[in-house]
Design an enzyme around this catalytic site. Structure first.
Site, short mmCIF file in Angstrom:
data_model
loop_
_atom_site.label_atom_id
_atom_site.label_comp_id
_atom_site.label_asym_id
_atom_site.label_seq_id
_atom_site.Cartn_x
_atom_site.Cartn_y
_atom_site.Cartn_z
N LYS A 34 49.53 15.58 67.76
CA LYS A 34 50.52 15.16 67.46
C LYS A 34 51.76 15.96 68.00
O LYS A 34 51.58 16.98 68.54
CB LYS A 34 50.56 15.23 65.87
N ARG A 130 50.69 16.77 48.76
CA ARG A 130 51.76 15.81 49.75
C ARG A 130 51.13 14.55 49.99
O ARG A 130 51.76 13.51 49.11
CB ARG A 130 51.72 16.49 51.02
N TYR A 256 79.97 33.22 73.69
CA TYR A 256 80.61 32.84 72.80
C TYR A 256 80.76 33.58 71.45
O TYR A 256 79.75 34.35 71.10
CB TYR A 256 79.88 31.52 72.24
N MET A 304 73.76 26.27 75.07
CA MET A 304 73.08 25.15 75.46
C MET A 304 72.14 25.35 76.69
O MET A 304 71.05 24.52 76.61
CB MET A 304 74.09 23.86 75.75
#
Length: 371
Positions: A34, A130, A256, A304
């Site tokens: 998955k 769950r 930054y 980024m």
């Protein structure tokens, strides 16, 4: 020089599967693929596991993607279907749903004109709270499904540990006792309880299927552990190029927010990877990065598209050198611990713009983007 890419070592994948099979003995193996095979590329990893007993995915679209890619191995849909109209699609594609609610069970029992009967799994809640049927419902549901024209073969009874990564946790024995209670009244049932942690901790040695996920990719499922302690090898080697080197004087800030200020004259390097590639934005100062056989500390904020590392006052790195963010020389478990997260998150968050290079041993056998 290149932005971020990841080498996916298929030899390590096969080594890990062999280790898992040795640990599992004669049990069947449901390989958990998955979340894009934990960031390793769903279709390519599935195609590589030709001799696996079954493949587990979470979503219908993942299962159909594998069938469209020509994968013929049994596929188990771990969350089952979400609406009745998906049932014929799953039946036609020979996809085995896990049923964890009475609602799903009733939808399957009431389905008309399926292209073929389906193999199914039943999830029982033994304490995770769950997904899963209550213990008192399992025998009735099993009998209903076994007698349904829409079901073929014996349903597999499965459950999931909440604390398998802490083998001594008392919850494990509570869940094992409840699971034993559930399957005791179904002597013909096929059983599955063990994930990676339970497998390597030998928590559920008596059942038919094991469900390795993290260990398949060479990662330890235990807090503070690393894969090599379990004879596992990392499959992913996440890398990027050093695209800039510059001198920074004492008192000058980088990046930054001026979040890091040089305490002395030093050199910094800019590595072409950032949170846009899935590198964790919240990685703290000092997170290790491996370059040319040496660790360097992350400094400043993750951007980024790039991160900054301090190369030191006696810098030896060169422009274009390759930085390893995690892989065979820098365990992802260690990076995760430094960042304050778990290896699952780091692997699954690798972005789709990161190219995956599939390598058989030391030879590149394929090149492709994340699928």
């Amino acid at each position: 020089m290149r932005p971020a890419w990841a080498d996916i070592d298929l030899g390590a994948l096969h080594h890990n599967l062999k280790t898992i099979r040795t640990q599992a003995g004669k049990k069947r193996v449901l390989a958990i693929l998955k979340a894009n095979a934990y960031g390793h590329g769903l279709s390519r990893i599935a195609q590589e596991l030709q001799d696996i007993d079954a493949i587990g995915v979470a979503r219908v679209d993942e299962a159909l993607q594998l069938r469209n890619a020509g994968v013929t191995q049994p596929i188990v849909l771990l969350e089952g279907f979400f609406e009745a109209k998906q049932i014929p699609v799953l039946a036609a594609s020979n996809i085995q749903p896990v049923l964890h609610t009475k609602h799903q069970v009733n939808q399957l029992l009431q389905a008309d004109n399926l292209p073929q009967a389906m193999r199914v799994w039943i999830k029982v809640d033994t304490g995770m709270h769950r997904l899963g049927l209550n213990l008192e419902d399992v025998e009735r549901v099993y009998t209903q499904l076994k007698g349904s024209r829409n079901v073929v073969g014996e349903p597999v009874i499965m459950s999931h540990f909440a604390c398998a990564d802490e083998p001594a946790h008392p919850q494990n024995q509570v869940q094992l006792a409840r699971y034993a209670q559930a399957v005791k009244v179904l002597p013909e049932s096929v059983t599955s309880m063990a994930n990676s942690a339970a497998l390597f901790a030998s928590l559920a040695p008596d059942y038919d299927w094991v469900r390795p996920g993290l260990s398949l990719y060479g990662i330890s499922p235990f807090p503070g552990g690393v894969g090599r302690e379990l004879a596992l090898q990392p499959v992913m080697n996440l890398q990027a190029s050093l695209i800039s080197i510059r001198k920074i004087n004492q008192g000058e800030s980088v990046g930054y927010g001026a979040a890091w200020t040089a305490p002395h004259d030093t050199w910094i390097g800019i590595v072409a990877i950032g949170y846009g590639d899935g590198y964790p934005r919240h990685a703290p100062q000092g997170t290790p990065v491996w370059i040319n056989g040496k660790e360097y500390p992350l400094v400043g904020r993750v951007a980024m598209d790039m991160i900054t590392v301090e190369l030191g006052p006696h810098m030896s790195a060169q422009l274009g050198d390759t930085a390893q963010l995690w892989g065979p020389d820098l365990a992802v478990e260690r990076v995760a611990e430094t960042v304050g997260t778990i290896p699952y998150e780091l692997l699954c968050n690798v972005a789709r713009r990161v190219n995956l290079h599939y390598i058989d041993g030391h030879d590149v056998s394929g090149l492709g983007e994340v699928s």
